[in-house]
Design an enzyme around this catalytic site. Structure first.
Site, PDB file in Angstrom:
ATOM      1  CG  ASN A  69      -2.212  -0.920   1.219  1.00  9.97           C
ATOM      2  OD1 ASN A  69      -2.316  -1.434   0.204  1.00  9.97           O
ATOM      3  ND2 ASN A  69      -2.839  -1.144   2.244  1.00  9.97           N
ATOM      4  NE  ARG A 399      -8.459  -2.152  -9.606  1.00  6.34           N
ATOM      5  CZ  ARG A 399      -7.482  -1.735 -10.231  1.00  6.34           C
ATOM      6  NH1 ARG A 399      -6.733  -2.063 -10.997  1.00  6.34           N
ATOM      7  NH2 ARG A 399      -7.188  -0.339  -9.763  1.00  6.34           N
ATOM      8  NE  ARG A 429      -3.422   5.176 -10.262  1.00  3.20           N
ATOM      9  CZ  ARG A 429      -4.268   5.669  -9.740  1.00  3.20           C
ATOM     10  NH1 ARG A 429      -4.697   5.117  -8.728  1.00  3.20           N
ATOM     11  NH2 ARG A 429      -4.594   6.928  -9.935  1.00  3.20           N
ATOM     12  CG  HIS A 459     -14.994   2.549 -10.718  1.00  4.69           C
ATOM     13  ND1 HIS A 459     -15.707   2.613  -9.837  1.00  4.69           N
ATOM     14  CD2 HIS A 459     -13.883   2.104 -10.504  1.00  4.69           C
ATOM     15  CE1 HIS A 459     -14.968   1.939  -8.705  1.00  4.69           C
ATOM     16  NE2 HIS A 459     -13.825   1.533  -9.270  1.00  4.69           N
ATOM     17  CE1 TYR A 492      -9.493  -7.046  -2.382  1.00  4.78           C
ATOM     18  CE2 TYR A 492     -10.783  -5.713  -4.207  1.00  4.78           C
ATOM     19  CZ  TYR A 492      -9.788  -6.169  -3.514  1.00  4.78           C
ATOM     20  OH  TYR A 492      -8.387  -5.644  -3.940  1.00  4.78           O
ATOM     21  NE  ARG A 588     -10.473   0.164   1.891  1.00  5.13           N
ATOM     22  CZ  ARG A 588     -10.776  -0.272   0.747  1.00  5.13           C
ATOM     23  NH1 ARG A 588     -11.499  -0.984   0.143  1.00  5.13           N
ATOM     24  NH2 ARG A 588     -10.061   0.680  -0.048  1.00  5.13           N
ATOM     25  CG  HIS A 616     -14.389  -3.211  -3.014  1.00  9.85           C
ATOM     26  ND1 HIS A 616     -15.468  -3.461  -4.238  1.00  9.85           N
ATOM     27  CD2 HIS A 616     -13.423  -2.230  -3.414  1.00  9.85           C
ATOM     28  CE1 HIS A 616     -14.727  -2.790  -5.294  1.00  9.85           C
ATOM     29  NE2 HIS A 616     -13.510  -2.301  -4.716  1.00  9.85           N
TER      30      HIS A 616
END
Length: 707
Positions: A69, A399, A429, A459, A492, A588, A616
């Site tokens: 991270n 993704r 990304r 997205h 997630y 979060r 998530h």
């Protein structure tokens, strides 16, 4: 206060509300800096690595997560700030902090995080691992037998792959790949050509394992490991015969990983991104990690080469590539040191109906991952690919993973004669290369692939299936808060809906028309969409709660998301709090709102849940005077999501399913007193403790029936 209550405590009366002068809600001190708020999340993750109630190898994994991270934080956020500082083009956020001030505070906090990471590694995890027979054997502790085996391993497996480089005018400083392991070596002596050695570099190829397991015949215990860096240090003399090695020091450079493509100028986005990807590993440096004992002259040489300063140097009391330790998680078969495995639930509709279309036509299906199996979504697409009545399939992919079964099914559907359109977001990304590859594969199978909208990342998570039934067309839709990724679906938390609601299907059709064609902004009946109606829709619903409070009616907002930083939304929440609206935010990661400020945000509470699964889900709940309204969404309340991306928020219209989301994803989380962190008005977090109350973990409560 019971978090499940829809009514607030005491709402301000209209007279009381208008008797006070309105506070200035744009004061910079009311807003936490977004970058500092994002960095703070990693301290909460690191706390999991220190938690004795977390299985030991999972604690190790959490330590590695903080490391990766932090890498990404520097690659993206610090890189952007450095650019803005250098070129003076930064637009200060609502906190009004200048880029230099933010960078200085980031350094101070990042140094604290880095130091704490190595304390956890040396003082907590290493002793605990050794107690379980898992050892990282340091060079000073190698036995003679281990020395011999490791020397042979170095000579046969490592040295032939290395290309040590002595620095001189004919051998200038080489290009150093982003986040690669390197050694700076100081030498004394002369080589075969009479050249005097001073300094050399050793780059560790990425083909070499960073962790080497000692075989049973030389190991001192059941699980003995050594670091590649330890071998490079210990056998440095073998790389420079004839020289005396005076010292060797690990270092690693982190570079800017943002891809810059002028989408208005390029003719083919995929080709342009592919060209940019080739240079990503050698972009502008932003951080130098180096061994804590590295002498200043060598540090100065490295910083000068990378164009960095002393404030960009982070000294590491241990391996500079600490995240590589995660390799042992899969190398060790110790179920007792990992989270207990579980089997996600299959949707009851799969058992009750042969056809998912038949089931969804009867009633919507709600999935709460990872507790409900993502396999239901895979099965929906499998049936669509094979069903002769299905005419068209449309899907967004952000993704997904190159080995995803969904890609195979989309290819199969196209080969079965379905009209398949897929919106692949090439700019996701760190997934750009994988998405370019899967887009190529889909196109070769006859799938119509589009890359979304110039200037706006797609997205939204949507799957639309068009099926002919009894002479008419019917749409079946899947909408989700998370990606179509089978791997992350098990780690997630996300919510998704499968529905045949005609107005939701029509709205999705119109959005896909926008994405694949040149459609105008459509007036959607059920969905809220960024960058058009979602932002305004949120503000209108917050204003509605304010009106209820002024009218003396119950007024409540509960929202759950990954991050919140959109200034106008924060300002609206402050206004709502001033009006007496009770507000609970489950955030979060980064939150720029300051809760609990007298006269500003007294009725706002912010909590962050950090546990086994990465939170998530995005859920927005508005009390609406006793007629609650609940949305799930792909969008956080961030400026980029609400203004610069294609996002969708979808309502849960079935009252029973809406109640389930409310109970499981909101109330359950507000009751958590073991894995919840409460945000203080100063921007720091305090972990909750049960005290005299029974301990309650939101994730464990949902997981318990599956174990």
């Amino acid at each position: 206060m019971d978090p499940s209550r829809q009514d607030s405590a005491v709402n301000a009366s209209p007279e009381h509300a208008h008797s006070k002068p309105a506070p200035d809600l744009l004061q910079p001190e009311l807003y936490i800096n977004r970058e500092l708020a994002a960095l703070e999340f990693n301290f909460r993750v690191l706390a999991q690595a220190r938690d004795p109630d977390v299985p030991l190898l999972e604690r190790l994994r959490f330590l590695c997560i903080t490391n990766t991270n932090l890498d990404e934080f520097f690659e993206v956020r610090v890189a952007a700030l450095r650019h803005h500082y250098a070129f003076g083009d930064a637009i200060p956020g609502p906190d009004r902090m200048a880029a230099r001030e933010v960078l200085d505070q980031i350094r101070e906090r990042a140094l604290e995080l880095t130091a704490e990471q190595y304390v956890v590694w040396h003082e907590e995890l290493l002793p605990a691992l050794e107690a379980e027979g898992i050892r990282f054997v340091s060079r000073r502790d190698w036995s003679d037998k281990q020395q011999r085996w490791l020397k042979g391993y170095f000579q046969n497996e490592i040295l032939p792959v290395l290309s040590p480089l002595g620095l001189d005018p004919a051998h200038p400083f080489p290009r150093i790949l982003n986040k690669s392991l390197n050694l700076a070596v100081t030498l004394e002596g002369r080589d075969a050509f009479g050249r005097e050695g001073h300094m050399a570099l050793v780059r560790a190829p990425r083909s070499l394992p960073r962790i080497i397991r000692l075989p049973d015949e030389v190991a001192g215990g059941p699980h003995d490991f050594v670091f590649l860096s330890g071998l490079l240090h210990h056998f440095a003399d073998d790389m420079f015969p004839g020289f005396e090695v005076k010292g060797s020091y690990q270092f690693r450079v982190t570079r800017n990983s943002e891809l810059i493509v002028d989408e208005d100028e390029v003719e083919n986005l995929a080709s342009a991104l592919s060209e940019e990807l080739a240079g990503r590993g050698y972009a502008m440096p932003v951080r130098l990690e180096i061994a804590s004992d590295c002498p200043k002259p060598i540090t100065d040489l490295l910083t000068a080469n990378f164009g960095l300063g002393e404030h960009d140097v982070y000294r590491c009391d241990g391996p500079v590539n600490l995240n590589r330790v995660i390799a042992i998680y899969d190398m060790i078969e110790r179920p007792d040191l990992k989270f207990a495995p579980f089997t996600p639930r299959l949707a009851p509709a799969l058992a009750q109906h042969t056809s998912l279309f038949e089931a969804v036509a009867h009633r919507d299906i709600l999935l709460h991952q990872p507790y409900d199996a993502f396999q239901t979504v895979v099965e929906l697409l499998r049936q669509a690919a094979q069903d002769p009545q299905v005419l068209a399939i449309k899907q967004t992919l952000y993704r997904v993973g190159i080995e995803s079964p969904l890609i195979d099914l989309l290819v199969q559907a196209a080969r079965n004669g379905k009209d398949v359109t897929v919106v692949v977001e090439l700019r996701a990304r760190f997934d750009e290369a994988a998405n370019i590859e899967l887009a190529t594969r889909l196109q070769e199978a006859g799938v119509q692939v589009v890359y979304g909208v110039v200037g706006h990342k797609t997205h939204a998570k949507m799957l639309l299936i068009v099926r002919r039934e009894e002479g008419r067309l019917r749409r079946y839709a899947h909408l989700s808060t998370g990606n179509y990724h089978t791997g992350t679906s098990r780690v997630y938390t996300d919510l998704s809906l499968i529905t045949a609601h005609p107005e939701i299907g029509e709205d999705m059709h119109n959005i896909f028309q926008q994405l694949s064609g040149l459609g105008q902004m459509a007036r959607l009946k059920r969905l809220l969409q960024s960058p058009f109606s979602l932002h305004q829709g949120l503000l209108e619903r917050i204003d509605r709660e304010i009106a209820h409070a002024h009218a003396g009616k119950p007024a409540r907002i509960i929202a759950r998301m990954n991050a919140i930083n959109e200034p106008s939304v924060v300002e609206a929440l402050y206004k709502a709090s001033c009006a007496g609206v009770e507000i609970d935010l489950i955030v979060r990661g980064a939150c720029t709102l300051r809760p609990g400020l007298p006269g500003i945000s007294e009725t706002i509470r912010v909590r962050s849940i950090v546990g086994r699964f990465l939170e998530h889900s995005r859920v927005y709940w508005f009390g609406n005077g006793g007629e609650p309204e609940l949305y799930c969404s792909s969008a956080d309340w961030m400026e980029r999501n609400l203004r610069h991306r294609i996002e969708v928020a979808f309502p849960i219209l079935d009252p029973e399913l809406a109640q389930r989301v409310y109970d499981e994803a909101l109330v359950n989380y507000l009751q958590d007193n073991t894995q919840a962190w409460l945000l203080n008005s100063d921007g720091r977090y305090t972990r909750t403790e049960p005290g005299d109350a029974p301990p309650h973990s939101a994730q464990k409560a949902l997981l318990a029936p599956l174990l």
